[in-house]
Scaffold this active site. Structure first.
Site, mmCIF file in Angstrom:
data_model
loop_
_atom_site.group_PDB
_atom_site.id
_atom_site.type_symbol
_atom_site.label_atom_id
_atom_site.label_comp_id
_atom_site.label_asym_id
_atom_site.label_seq_id
_atom_site.Cartn_x
_atom_site.Cartn_y
_atom_site.Cartn_z
ATOM 1 N N GLU A 139 16.670 -21.857 -24.320
ATOM 2 C CA GLU A 139 16.986 -23.131 -23.666
ATOM 3 C C GLU A 139 15.706 -23.894 -23.323
ATOM 4 O OE1 GLU A 139 20.022 -24.577 -20.103
ATOM 5 O OE2 GLU A 139 19.342 -22.500 -20.185
ATOM 6 N N CYS B 43 23.607 -21.518 -22.486
ATOM 7 C CA CYS B 43 23.465 -20.717 -21.266
ATOM 8 C C CYS B 43 24.751 -20.626 -20.459
ATOM 9 C CB CYS B 43 22.306 -21.253 -20.422
ATOM 10 S SG CYS B 43 21.663 -20.009 -19.251
ATOM 11 N N PRO C 186 -5.148 -5.791 -0.188
ATOM 12 C CA PRO C 186 -5.363 -4.942 0.991
ATOM 13 C C PRO C 186 -4.486 -3.694 0.862
ATOM 14 C CG PRO C 186 -4.846 -7.217 1.612
ATOM 15 C CD PRO C 186 -4.517 -7.079 0.159
ATOM 16 N N LEU C 187 -5.092 -2.548 0.696
ATOM 17 C CA LEU C 187 -4.374 -1.300 0.424
ATOM 18 C C LEU C 187 -4.336 -0.456 1.693
ATOM 19 C CD1 LEU C 187 -2.997 0.388 -1.803
ATOM 20 C CD2 LEU C 187 -5.238 1.386 -2.308
ATOM 21 N N SER C 188 -3.146 -0.317 2.283
ATOM 22 C CA SER C 188 -3.030 0.340 3.581
ATOM 23 C C SER C 188 -2.693 1.820 3.487
ATOM 24 C CB SER C 188 -1.942 -0.348 4.401
ATOM 25 O OG SER C 188 -0.661 -0.090 3.835
ATOM 26 N N GLY C 189 -2.284 2.283 2.308
ATOM 27 C CA GLY C 189 -1.846 3.664 2.187
ATOM 28 C C GLY C 189 -0.371 3.846 2.469
ATOM 29 N N GLY C 190 0.370 2.735 2.647
ATOM 30 C CA GLY C 190 1.808 2.798 2.860
ATOM 31 C C GLY C 190 2.578 2.518 1.575
ATOM 32 N N VAL C 191 3.888 2.591 1.679
ATOM 33 C CA VAL C 191 4.749 2.442 0.498
ATOM 34 C C VAL C 191 4.600 1.071 -0.150
ATOM 35 C CG1 VAL C 191 7.178 2.223 -0.214
ATOM 36 C CG2 VAL C 191 6.448 4.178 1.169
ATOM 37 N N ASP C 192 4.535 0.003 0.657
ATOM 38 C CA ASP C 192 4.558 -1.350 0.097
ATOM 39 C C ASP C 192 3.289 -1.681 -0.688
ATOM 40 O OD1 ASP C 192 7.066 -1.787 1.159
ATOM 41 O OD2 ASP C 192 6.299 -2.621 3.017
ATOM 42 N N SER C 193 2.131 -1.534 -0.063
ATOM 43 C CA SER C 193 0.889 -1.857 -0.778
ATOM 44 C C SER C 193 0.661 -0.873 -1.926
ATOM 45 C CB SER C 193 -0.304 -1.854 0.176
ATOM 46 O OG SER C 193 -0.502 -0.576 0.756
#
Length: 732
Positions: free
Chosen positions: A45, A175, A355-362
């Site tokens: 499309e 579509c 920014p790497l925090s050591g948690g699941v998200d980062s």
């Protein structure tokens, strides 16, 4: 007499308003289709201008440049002796239409406008386009003079018509017309149209790939025929990622398909179809045949061209195939990584800062970047020259060829652990271990000096010294001290993103990556303009539950043993003081609800359109095994209070990869107010009244149980058993 035809569907990664690049990719797809033996090629499309031009569709330039691109296609020798249709916007009688334009050998055959527009999810098509409402009618469209000079045509038909070749008949859907209850493929099939093509711009959501496939198969199952579905793939300038999955179905079976996620910009999938199979299939469905006999005909545009050849005995018909769906974990591994790759190579930046925090998200964000690096190396090993060109351009190194994902990740990803006195050694260690396993350029920093300086400015101005709750401060002081840490991390992220390539002796800057998940956004569990604020966020549309499942998968997929410890650790912001060096603050404790509960709140609020009362009515049943009605009521009320208080944060959410049906992104997907009366007095009273009624009914049930058990010893056990079931039914 020829009976076998080879057709091509195309998956393209187009960019909004990149007319030169879009033209080149369309030409490449036509050339590849021709080399694969196809005589008919269809594409996605609005492929000429890009789907997400949005308010640029109001600009005359968009239409001028689209016609210029079509002119180049008409003139190109690549397009000779092939029936082609492309997607582009067309203005007819001062009305804007989303169209397919079919042409052959420098002649435009038909302009087919979209009839049913998409208005849900991330789509707002009627803001720019109108649907063609004149069923089975065509009008004269007066061509621009630049096109007339090429085609020697002054007018061409525009409208709801089909193309009749020497050997078959071709019709069109665009579509939404496939998704709509009043789809055009049924009346088209009843009128003898044997090949229906659909140029689409369908985006991905987790666990949704089967929807398109089922619809494409269904389109030919009831009424026979061949259905050609061409879809966009990639990020063309928006939060969405177009889903790919172009395919061909014949008589209810998929016979050819393209990939869902990939880094290359052009993918052509062909299928060889036996037209007699379609005719035989249709004539056996007697009810369809009787209905077709009275079906109103479509206008036919006759063309002196055949898709088949008399000498087609050596062509092999494409057999049915089984569609293998990706798991949600695989979709998270591949989709956001491809989206990041598109964003990086189009932004002109040199990589990412996280920014790497050591948690699941980062950690999930870092693993997605590593997945991107892995896909880049795989694509280059397979000979994808465009991917190699883009990598060299990003890194400003013309002789570089990546072969190892870790080495490439070291060049493209800078990670930083931003510690304060409230950070634990455990999270610092986890961040360092993950960085070493994926290869990112990693370093830790202490930001206490910056925090103290900012607090010192406040103290100098006011004479007051704010304290944490643990040190005797009030909730306002405690929250302010947490927020300043989070906001300073955002400021430092942008400082390092702008200068780290200078430090490493490379030109350019880095894109800052966010790492807040969709559940935290829904709850508003973030500081406005903190380190969740970034340039892009690949996990902003993914739930914490799905991210944990993804990391469990990634641990084995990428051989990252450090993920085990990260998964076992409780999620924490680490913004309050430690106790004996140990974390006392956890996310779920702070939020007053679990991530699993948040996901359920989100789906009920958005996907099932529940207000507070409706949400309570549903959850009081589904949570009856773990909560009393009063507890459910309090949870629902707490969620809506938090939602209302924090809704304003949705207006500044970092642009995120759209993946979840309950995303609270109000910039496009979730159009709700950002200022609420937070007490919800009327709604909460309705909940309280319902709880009171259920409690009263429960007491009545208990009283009846007591009376029943006094009847006799012989009926005591039976009655007691019955009343337990009754009581359970009331609580549900």
């Amino acid at each position: 007499m020829g009976r076998k035809v080879t057709v091509a569907v195309t998956t393209l990664n187009q960019w909004a308003l990149d007319f030169e690049g879009n033209l080149n990719r369309i030409l490449q797809s036509i050339q590849e289709a021709k080399e694969m033996g196809a005589l008919y090629r269809t594409g996605p499309e609005l492929e000429i201008c890009g789907y997400s031009c949005e308010d640029h569709f109001y600009e005359p330039d968009t239409y001028l440049h689209s016609w210029q691109v079509l002119g180049e296609l008409l003139k190109s020798p690549t397009c000779k002796d092939m029936l082609i249709d492309v997607g582009m916007p067309v203005q007819h009688r001062n009305v804007l239409y989303n169209c397919r334009v079919a042409f052959l050998n420098k002649k435009i055959l038909l302009i087919r406008p979209k009839m049913l527009l998409c208005e849900d999810g991330n789509y707002r098509e009627s803001r720019w386009f109108s649907g063609w409402t004149k069923e089975r009618q065509i009008e004269d469209y007066y061509l621009p003079r630049m096109i007339t000079a090429i085609t020697e045509q002054t007018t061409v038909p525009i409208g709801d018509a089909v193309i009749a070749t020497k050997d078959t008949c071709i019709g069109f859907e665009i579509c939404e017309e496939l998704w709509n209850p009043k789809s055009r493929h049924i009346p088209l099939g009843l009128d003898g149209v044997e090949i229906i093509s659909n140029g689409s711009g369908s985006y991905m959501e987790l666990r949704k790939a089967y929807v398109t496939v089922d619809l494409v198969k269904s389109a030919t199952f009831k009424s026979g025929g061949a259905y050609l579905f061409s879809n966009l793939r990639g990020c063309d300038g928006q939060r969405i990622y177009f889903n790919g999955c172009s395919c061909v179905a014949v008589n209810g079976e998929i016979v050819s398909r393209g990939q869902q996620f990939a880094l290359h910009d052009v993918e052509v999938s062909t299928a060889t179809i036996d037209l007699e199979d379609i005719r035989s299939y249709r004539t056996k469905i007697r009810s369809r045949t009787h209905l077709a006999a009275s079906n109103p005909p479509f206008p036919r545009i006759t063309v002196d061209f055949a898709l088949s050849d008399d000498d087609d005995v050596y062509l092999t018909v494409s057999p049915p195939m089984e569609w293998q769906y990706l798991t949600p974990e695989e979709e998270i591994e591949l989709g956001p990584a491809c989206w990041l790759w598109d964003y990086l190579r189009r932004s002109g930046q040199g990589g990412f800062f996280l920014p790497l925090s050591g948690g699941v998200d980062s950690t999930s964000t870092a693993c997605i970047v590593f997945s991107m690096c892995t896909q880049i190396c795989d694509a280059i090993q397979k000979g994808e020259s465009q991917v190699l060109y883009d990598v060299r351009k990003i890194l400003c190194q013309s002789d570089y060829t990546p072969s190892d994902p870790m080495e490439l990740c070291n060049r493209l990803l800078v990670t930083c652990y931003m510690a304060t006195e409230n950070s634990s050694q455990e999270t610092k260690q986890r961040a360092s271990q993950l960085a070493s396993q994926i290869g990112s350029y990693h370093f830790p920093i202490m930001i206490d000096a910056a925090v103290s300086a900012v607090i010192g400015i406040f103290t100098a101005a006011t004479g007051f010294i704010p304290k944490f709750r643990a040190n005797g401060g009030c909730p306002r002081q405690n929250l302010a001290l947490q927020n300043i840490q989070a906001r300073l991390r955002m400021v430092l992220s942008y400082l390092f993103a702008q200068l780290m390539l200078w430090v490493r002796g490379r030109p350019g800057g880095l894109l800052v990556l966010g790492s807040s998940n969709v559940d935290e956004a829904l709850r508003g569990y973030m500081t406005k303009y903190d380190c969740s604020s970034a340039d892009v966020n690949p996990i902003g549309g993914i739930s914490k539950t799905d991210l944990k499942a993804f990391l469990q998968y990634a641990k084995n997929r990428f051989f990252l043993p450090s993920l085990s410890e990260i998964l076992q650790a409780p999620p924490t912001a680490e913004l309050e003081p430690l106790t004996d060096g140990q974390i006392t603050q956890t996310d779920e404790q702070d939020m007053g609800m679990t991530y699993a509960e948040l996901s359920e709140f989100g789906r009920l609020r958005k996907t099932q359109n529940c207000g507070p009362y409706s949400m309570f009515q549903k959850l009081v049943h589904s949570w009856s095994d773990k909560c009393t009605p009063h507890e459910v009521a309090e949870k629902v009320k707490h969620f809506f209070r938090c939602y209302a208080i924090n809704r304003h944060k949705m207006t500044v959410l970092t642009p995120s990869y759209h993946a979840e049906t309950y995303s609270p992104d109000d910039n496009r997907f979730d159009h709700r107010p950002f200022l609420y009366r937070v007490h919800w007095n009327w709604q909460f009273k309705a909940i309280d009244d319902a709880v009171a009624q259920m409690t009263k009914d429960k007491r009545g049930s208990s009283d009846r149980q007591v009376d029943t058990t006094q009847l006799s010893a012989s009926t005591s056990n039976v009655s007691s058993h019955f009343m337990r079931g009754e009581r359970k039914g009331v609580l549900i």
